[in-house]
Motif scaffolding. Structure first.
Motif, PDB file in Angstrom:
ATOM      1  N   THR A  87      53.401  86.232   9.332  1.00 51.27           N
ATOM      2  CA  THR A  87      53.422  85.326  10.473  1.00 51.27           C
ATOM      3  C   THR A  87      53.312  83.853  10.090  1.00 51.27           C
ATOM      4  O   THR A  87      53.291  82.994  10.970  1.00 51.27           O
ATOM      5  CB  THR A  87      52.280  85.665  11.453  1.00 51.27           C
ATOM      6  N   SER A  91      51.664  90.745  10.995  1.00 51.45           N
ATOM      7  CA  SER A  91      51.549  91.682  12.117  1.00 51.45           C
ATOM      8  C   SER A  91      52.048  93.044  11.670  1.00 51.45           C
ATOM      9  O   SER A  91      53.051  93.131  10.954  1.00 51.45           O
ATOM     10  CB  SER A  91      52.410  91.227  13.299  1.00 51.45           C
ATOM     11  N   VAL A 122      54.683  95.611   7.658  1.00 50.06           N
ATOM     12  CA  VAL A 122      54.110  94.395   8.228  1.00 50.06           C
ATOM     13  C   VAL A 122      55.138  93.268   8.172  1.00 50.06           C
ATOM     14  O   VAL A 122      56.040  93.278   7.335  1.00 50.06           O
ATOM     15  CB  VAL A 122      52.812  93.961   7.500  1.00 50.06           C
ATOM     16  N   SER A 124      46.134  90.842   9.458  1.00 55.97           N
ATOM     17  CA  SER A 124      45.868  90.205  10.745  1.00 55.97           C
ATOM     18  C   SER A 124      46.895  89.111  10.992  1.00 55.97           C
ATOM     19  O   SER A 124      47.187  88.329  10.085  1.00 55.97           O
ATOM     20  CB  SER A 124      44.466  89.586  10.761  1.00 55.97           C
ATOM     21  N   PRO A 125      47.447  89.024  12.199  1.00 57.57           N
ATOM     22  CA  PRO A 125      48.415  87.969  12.480  1.00 57.57           C
ATOM     23  C   PRO A 125      47.765  86.592  12.625  1.00 57.57           C
ATOM     24  O   PRO A 125      48.443  85.574  12.606  1.00 57.57           O
ATOM     25  CB  PRO A 125      49.047  88.404  13.809  1.00 57.57           C
TER      26      PRO A 125
END
Length: 110
Positions: A99, A77, A96, A34-35
């Motif tokens: 972030t 992300s 990925v 998950s960002p």
């Protein structure tokens, strides 16, 4: 051993990760990408807008909860999805891009 990769930790992703881990057990790996660092209960945002709750009351950090539940968590992300693999591997993977932190903007295949 199964490995389940969930992209996103919103209402659906977070719930899916918790249910998968509970049903699969310790011998299987559940990982969430998950960002965002926080889970936010979006339906409660109306109360924040009305001044009846603070933003801190409707969100929590994902990393500690994931760790406690035995779920791997990466704040990143998804850049690309390769379900059939590529020329180097026949296993599916996701690229990925982190972030945050020391790994910010670094890419990894999962």
């Amino acid at each position: 051993m199964a490995k389940v990769l969930i992209l996103g930790a919103g209402i659906s992703g977070h719930t899916a990760a918790l249910i998968a881990k509970r049903n699969l057990g310790k011998n299987h790996e559940v990982e969430v990408i998950s960002p965002n660092s926080n889970y936010q209960w979006v339906p409660s945002n109306i109360w924040v807008g009305m001044g009846l709750m603070t933003p801190e009351q409707v969100k929590f950090e994902l990393a500690p909860v994931s760790k406690r539940m035995g779920i791997k968590y990466k704040q990143a992300s998804a850049v690309s999805i390769h379900p059939q693999g590529d020329a180097t591997t026949d296993k599916g993977y996701v690229t990925v891009k982190y972030t945050t932190g020391n790994q910010k903007d670094m890419q990894e295949t999962v």
